[in-house]
Design a protein around this motif. Sequence first.
Motif, PDB file in Angstrom:
ATOM      1  N   SER A 100       0.857  -1.107  -0.023  1.00 45.73           N
ATOM      2  CA  SER A 100      -0.002  -0.129   0.030  1.00 45.73           C
ATOM      3  C   SER A 100       0.949   1.243   0.011  1.00 45.73           C
ATOM      4  O   SER A 100       0.264   2.283   0.225  1.00 45.73           O
ATOM      5  N   ALA A 101       2.205   1.069  -0.176  1.00 47.20           N
ATOM      6  CA  ALA A 101       2.977   2.246   0.038  1.00 47.20           C
ATOM      7  C   ALA A 101       3.502   2.938  -1.158  1.00 47.20           C
ATOM      8  O   ALA A 101       4.318   3.705  -1.217  1.00 47.20           O
ATOM      9  N   LEU A 102       3.092   2.155  -2.386  1.00 48.49           N
ATOM     10  CA  LEU A 102       3.865   2.488  -3.720  1.00 48.49           C
ATOM     11  C   LEU A 102       3.202   3.418  -4.463  1.00 48.49           C
ATOM     12  O   LEU A 102       3.571   3.737  -5.349  1.00 48.49           O
ATOM     13  N   GLY A 103       1.999   4.047  -4.177  1.00 47.43           N
ATOM     14  CA  GLY A 103       1.095   4.863  -4.825  1.00 47.43           C
ATOM     15  C   GLY A 103       1.891   6.143  -5.468  1.00 47.43           C
ATOM     16  O   GLY A 103       1.912   6.426  -6.795  1.00 47.43           O
ATOM     17  N   PRO A 104       2.455   6.809  -4.816  1.00 51.40           N
ATOM     18  CA  PRO A 104       3.173   8.011  -5.361  1.00 51.40           C
ATOM     19  C   PRO A 104       4.330   7.724  -6.243  1.00 51.40           C
ATOM     20  O   PRO A 104       4.375   8.399  -7.462  1.00 51.40           O
ATOM     21  N   VAL A 105       5.183   6.923  -5.978  1.00 49.70           N
ATOM     22  CA  VAL A 105       6.263   6.457  -6.923  1.00 49.70           C
ATOM     23  C   VAL A 105       5.597   5.791  -8.276  1.00 49.70           C
ATOM     24  O   VAL A 105       6.298   6.040  -9.345  1.00 49.70           O
ATOM     25  N   LEU A 106       4.540   5.084  -8.119  1.00 48.43           N
ATOM     26  CA  LEU A 106       4.133   4.567  -9.107  1.00 48.43           C
ATOM     27  C   LEU A 106       3.407   5.407 -10.185  1.00 48.43           C
ATOM     28  O   LEU A 106       3.197   5.442 -11.450  1.00 48.43           O
ATOM     29  N   GLU A 107       2.976   6.791  -9.585  1.00 51.96           N
ATOM     30  CA  GLU A 107       2.497   7.939 -10.458  1.00 51.96           C
ATOM     31  C   GLU A 107       3.758   8.108 -11.274  1.00 51.96           C
ATOM     32  O   GLU A 107       3.471   8.736 -12.494  1.00 51.96           O
ATOM     33  N   LEU A 108       4.748   8.421 -10.703  1.00 51.16           N
ATOM     34  CA  LEU A 108       5.907   8.835 -11.542  1.00 51.16           C
ATOM     35  C   LEU A 108       6.090   7.966 -12.642  1.00 51.16           C
ATOM     36  O   LEU A 108       6.430   8.297 -13.762  1.00 51.16           O
ATOM     37  N   ALA A 109       6.142   6.486 -12.329  1.00 52.90           N
ATOM     38  CA  ALA A 109       5.990   5.555 -13.370  1.00 52.90           C
ATOM     39  C   ALA A 109       5.211   5.635 -14.654  1.00 52.90           C
ATOM     40  O   ALA A 109       5.359   5.487 -15.803  1.00 52.90           O
ATOM     41  N   ALA A 110       3.936   5.866 -14.304  1.00 53.96           N
ATOM     42  CA  ALA A 110       2.802   6.122 -15.151  1.00 53.96           C
ATOM     43  C   ALA A 110       2.997   7.486 -15.854  1.00 53.96           C
ATOM     44  O   ALA A 110       2.935   7.395 -17.224  1.00 53.96           O
ATOM     45  N   ALA A 111       3.746   8.385 -15.551  1.00 53.36           N
ATOM     46  CA  ALA A 111       3.638   9.382 -16.130  1.00 53.36           C
ATOM     47  C   ALA A 111       5.162   9.148 -17.368  1.00 53.36           C
ATOM     48  O   ALA A 111       5.094  10.084 -18.204  1.00 53.36           O
TER      49      ALA A 111
END
Length: 364
Positions: A100-111
């Motif tokens: 549940s802790a990876l949301g912000p970094v995966l936003e960067l990946a999606a970008a």
Amino acid sequence: MKKIIAILLVVTLIAGLTLSLTACDNNGGGDAGHVGIAMPTQSSPRWISDGNSLQDQLRERGFETILQFGEDVVADQISQIESMIVAGVDILVIASIDGSALGPVLELAAAEGITVIAYDRLIMDTPNVSYYVTFDNFAVGVMQANSLLMGLGVAPFGNATGPFNIELFGGSPDDNNAFLFYEGAMSVLDPLIANGTLVVRSGEMGMDIVGTLGWRAEGAQARMENLLVTHYTDARVDAVLSPYDGLSLGIIAALRGAGYGTDAQPWPIVSGQDATQAGIQAIINGELFATVFKDTRDLAAAAVEMIEAILAGGTVPVNDTTTYDNNVFIVPSYLLDIVHVDATNWRAEIIDTDYHSIDVFVIP
């Protein structure tokens, strides 16, 4: 956008590259694509095997890879993933420390247009994970519970009616798989607890009580020791549900300290998972009744098939689109089969398949 993110993360990249004690970069030459592999820890042989299997199979197919281990520190895993994004990977394969802790970094990946595959542990609470590759984790729990019934001789494996004293252990509450293992096991055990065949003498049930943070053997050992002192000074524990070999070994150490493992006080039936070297040795020694074998080489191969299909623009292999809800959406998944391993078949399943070498075991 790429330039902005690169500037924002350059310090993180530099920091990430200095994590030489907790991370291992392995870059194989090749032009098939660039894959970042984030594994949770090297403290478990299982994750070393997964990481190496993924890296080896990808490199054989011409991929460049980055393999890193977070050593169960969430912030370090996030930093490593950030470094992989900056390095320009095409795909991230992540076995999360905290799902549940990876949301912000995966936003960067999606970008950056990076596809994310959750590996064996479901990544929660984000839309930015495309696929999940794992084993049938509910079935793992069912198999573990059935191994206890088999060892006890309870129907459908025998005619014993009990009552048998049983204690329950769960995995780490920050790992979604732990809940699936427990739910699968309790789907088998709950009716037998309700009818009195099985008795949880401590009364401790539910993942909020029986979970073992970080999957730590010492945590399981300490809790088992406390259960024995508090509830079993005048009774015997007949079986222990354990979701992982590492926890099982901690439980067994507590049992040994309390005098189990003798003719007068035989070992309880203890379940396990992952067919670790230590777990198989415990089966050979008669301490662990069974483990659930999940061939991580097959899991790695399934992930590689996904990666090749994604980068080729083909159909990505999935066989489950209804089960794995990460609280945002149902993540398309590929589930692999599992195998029950005990004293009767460990050679055929573990040695004959070259998962472990016979040379690493002490055979009485």
